[in-house]
Design a protein around this motif. Structure first.
Motif, mmCIF file in Angstrom:
data_model
loop_
_atom_site.group_PDB
_atom_site.id
_atom_site.type_symbol
_atom_site.label_atom_id
_atom_site.label_comp_id
_atom_site.label_asym_id
_atom_site.label_seq_id
_atom_site.Cartn_x
_atom_site.Cartn_y
_atom_site.Cartn_z
ATOM 1 N N PRO A 164 37.982 -16.540 7.645
ATOM 2 C CA PRO A 164 37.649 -15.841 8.900
ATOM 3 C C PRO A 164 37.120 -14.429 8.674
ATOM 4 O O PRO A 164 36.223 -13.977 9.382
ATOM 5 C CB PRO A 164 38.987 -15.809 9.651
ATOM 6 N N LEU A 165 37.676 -13.738 7.679
ATOM 7 C CA LEU A 165 37.220 -12.378 7.396
ATOM 8 C C LEU A 165 35.757 -12.374 6.973
ATOM 9 O O LEU A 165 34.998 -11.467 7.338
ATOM 10 C CB LEU A 165 38.082 -11.763 6.289
ATOM 11 N N LEU A 166 35.340 -13.401 6.232
ATOM 12 C CA LEU A 166 33.970 -13.471 5.733
ATOM 13 C C LEU A 166 33.005 -14.020 6.784
ATOM 14 O O LEU A 166 31.896 -13.505 6.945
ATOM 15 C CB LEU A 166 33.925 -14.353 4.474
ATOM 16 N N MET A 167 33.430 -15.052 7.496
ATOM 17 C CA MET A 167 32.517 -15.798 8.358
ATOM 18 C C MET A 167 32.434 -15.264 9.785
ATOM 19 O O MET A 167 31.461 -15.536 10.492
ATOM 20 C CB MET A 167 32.940 -17.274 8.409
ATOM 21 N N ILE A 198 32.931 -22.980 13.711
ATOM 22 C CA ILE A 198 32.710 -24.160 12.877
ATOM 23 C C ILE A 198 32.557 -23.783 11.405
ATOM 24 O O ILE A 198 32.881 -24.566 10.506
ATOM 25 C CB ILE A 198 31.459 -24.936 13.372
ATOM 26 N N ALA A 199 32.087 -22.553 11.140
ATOM 27 C CA ALA A 199 31.925 -22.095 9.768
ATOM 28 C C ALA A 199 33.266 -21.876 9.081
ATOM 29 O O ALA A 199 33.336 -21.806 7.847
ATOM 30 C CB ALA A 199 31.114 -20.796 9.736
ATOM 31 N N VAL A 200 34.327 -21.767 9.853
ATOM 32 C CA VAL A 200 35.683 -21.655 9.305
ATOM 33 C C VAL A 200 36.377 -23.012 9.317
ATOM 34 O O VAL A 200 37.082 -23.375 8.375
ATOM 35 C CB VAL A 200 36.509 -20.628 10.106
ATOM 36 N N LYS A 212 35.228 -13.578 18.171
ATOM 37 C CA LYS A 212 35.409 -14.826 17.432
ATOM 38 C C LYS A 212 36.514 -14.727 16.378
ATOM 39 O O LYS A 212 36.780 -15.709 15.679
ATOM 40 C CB LYS A 212 34.087 -15.187 16.730
ATOM 41 N N GLN A 213 37.158 -13.567 16.258
ATOM 42 C CA GLN A 213 38.127 -13.384 15.175
ATOM 43 C C GLN A 213 39.478 -14.000 15.514
ATOM 44 O O GLN A 213 39.735 -14.404 16.652
ATOM 45 C CB GLN A 213 38.245 -11.901 14.845
ATOM 46 N N VAL A 214 40.350 -14.083 14.496
ATOM 47 C CA VAL A 214 41.592 -14.852 14.609
ATOM 48 C C VAL A 214 42.801 -13.942 14.418
ATOM 49 O O VAL A 214 42.680 -12.762 14.081
ATOM 50 C CB VAL A 214 41.606 -15.982 13.560
ATOM 51 N N VAL A 215 43.999 -14.520 14.604
ATOM 52 C CA VAL A 215 45.214 -13.713 14.626
ATOM 53 C C VAL A 215 45.530 -13.064 13.278
ATOM 54 O O VAL A 215 46.158 -12.007 13.228
ATOM 55 C CB VAL A 215 46.422 -14.560 15.075
ATOM 56 N N ALA A 264 42.833 -24.143 14.366
ATOM 57 C CA ALA A 264 43.940 -24.949 13.848
ATOM 58 C C ALA A 264 43.884 -26.378 14.381
ATOM 59 O O ALA A 264 44.036 -27.345 13.622
ATOM 60 C CB ALA A 264 45.273 -24.297 14.204
ATOM 61 N N ALA A 265 43.658 -26.534 15.691
ATOM 62 C CA ALA A 265 43.619 -27.874 16.287
ATOM 63 C C ALA A 265 42.445 -28.687 15.736
ATOM 64 O O ALA A 265 42.600 -29.877 15.413
ATOM 65 C CB ALA A 265 43.516 -27.766 17.807
ATOM 66 N N SER A 266 41.285 -28.064 15.609
ATOM 67 C CA SER A 266 40.112 -28.772 15.086
ATOM 68 C C SER A 266 40.310 -29.153 13.625
ATOM 69 O O SER A 266 39.947 -30.260 13.203
ATOM 70 C CB SER A 266 38.866 -27.899 15.237
ATOM 71 N N THR A 267 40.872 -28.241 12.844
ATOM 72 C CA THR A 267 41.119 -28.528 11.433
ATOM 73 C C THR A 267 42.124 -29.662 11.267
ATOM 74 O O THR A 267 41.940 -30.562 10.439
ATOM 75 C CB THR A 267 41.635 -27.269 10.710
ATOM 76 N N ILE A 268 43.194 -29.640 12.061
ATOM 77 C CA ILE A 268 44.185 -30.715 11.995
ATOM 78 C C ILE A 268 43.549 -32.061 12.328
ATOM 79 O O ILE A 268 43.802 -33.065 11.652
ATOM 80 C CB ILE A 268 45.359 -30.416 12.964
#
Length: 262
Positions: free
Chosen positions: A200-203, A126-128, A209-212, A64-68
């Motif tokens: 995230p499910l795909l990458m 980074i892929a997400v 490395k998974q997310v909430v 989230a922080a990197s995307t923002i």
């Protein structure tokens, strides 16, 4: 600002707002009730007992922080260029950028997966991050460009007369005026990046490395289907972004209004 003066109009507006909110409120109430079924708060303790909540939250915060950061930098620069700079064919480039708004995320999953595998980015955050940022930029640029158009050109011309370069004019004059629209961009990007599920499910195949948003799937498998665990995990996932929105609500609404009206 639109002002509703008569009592009948206020009641009518309140009724309309209630009718709009209720369909979205019922699933939330059902989710919270379901998460407390059986063991009550013990269902939440069960989620934290898995030992993966901290890892999933940390990965989501990084994404989230990197995307923002990426969306903010790209949006401010692009919106400034489209609104204030003389660039050959910029309207064509702007409309080509808006065409990206018509591309659904599901259609892009296969080419994104192939690209990530080709550049050895599969199973990396980074892929997400990069696709999420790219999917947000067209709309945020559309929103920010309207705001930049409302900034008087005389301010920029005064800076240029004083000897400032375009970069200094952007950094010292224009950028400080964009705080309202920046708040809206940050909130929109935070919500969309935190709630991302398909990418995230795909990458991300590595559990570390998974997310909430993938946390509820921990309680679902071929042989188990713990619905109370799924709902408790869903509530835990939703709480941070709801809290962030409530804290930034005023900035978000002010930014959207400024972007729409200017």
């Amino acid at each position: 600002m639109f002002d509703v003066r008569s009592r009948a109009s206020r009641w009518g507006l309140q009724l309309l707002a209630t009718l709009i909110v209720v369909p979205y409120l019922f699933p939330l109430v059902a989710m919270v009730q379901g998460s407390l079924a059986g063991q009550g708060l013990g269902n939440y303790a069960k989620v934290f007992a898995t030992g993966i909540v901290h890892t999933y939250f940390l990965n989501s915060i990084i994404i989230a922080a990197s995307t923002i950061a990426l969306v903010y930098v790209c949006t401010m620069l692009a919106a400034f260029g489209f609104a204030k700079l003389r660039i050959a064919g910029k309207e064509i480039w702007f409309w080509l950028l808006l065409v990206a708004l018509t591309m659904p995320e599901a259609v892009l999953l296969t080419p994104l997966f192939v690209t990530a595998s080709t550049f050895d980015m599969y199973n990396e955050l980074i892929a997400v991050i990069l696709p999420l940022a790219a999917l947000q930029v067209p709309f945020t640029v559309l929103l920010a460009r309207s705001f930049f158009n409302g900034i008087p050109n005389e301010l920029m011309e005064a800076g240029r007369i004083d000897g400032a370069s375009v970069v200094r004019v952007f950094w010292h004059i224009v950028l400080p005026l964009t705080r309202p629209i920046a708040g809206a961009i940050v909130v929109l990007t935070l919500i969309n990046s935190w709630n991302a599920y398909l990418l995230p499910l795909l990458m991300l195949n590595d559990p570390s490395k998974q997310v909430v948003t993938l946390l509820p799937t921990f309680f679902m498998s071929q042989y188990t289907n713990d619905q109370t665990g799924v709902l408790a995990a869903a509530v835990i996932t939703a709480v941070p972004v709801i809290a962030a929105y409530l804290l930034l609500q005023r900035s978000f609404e002010r930014g959207l209004a400024a972007g729409a009206l200017k």
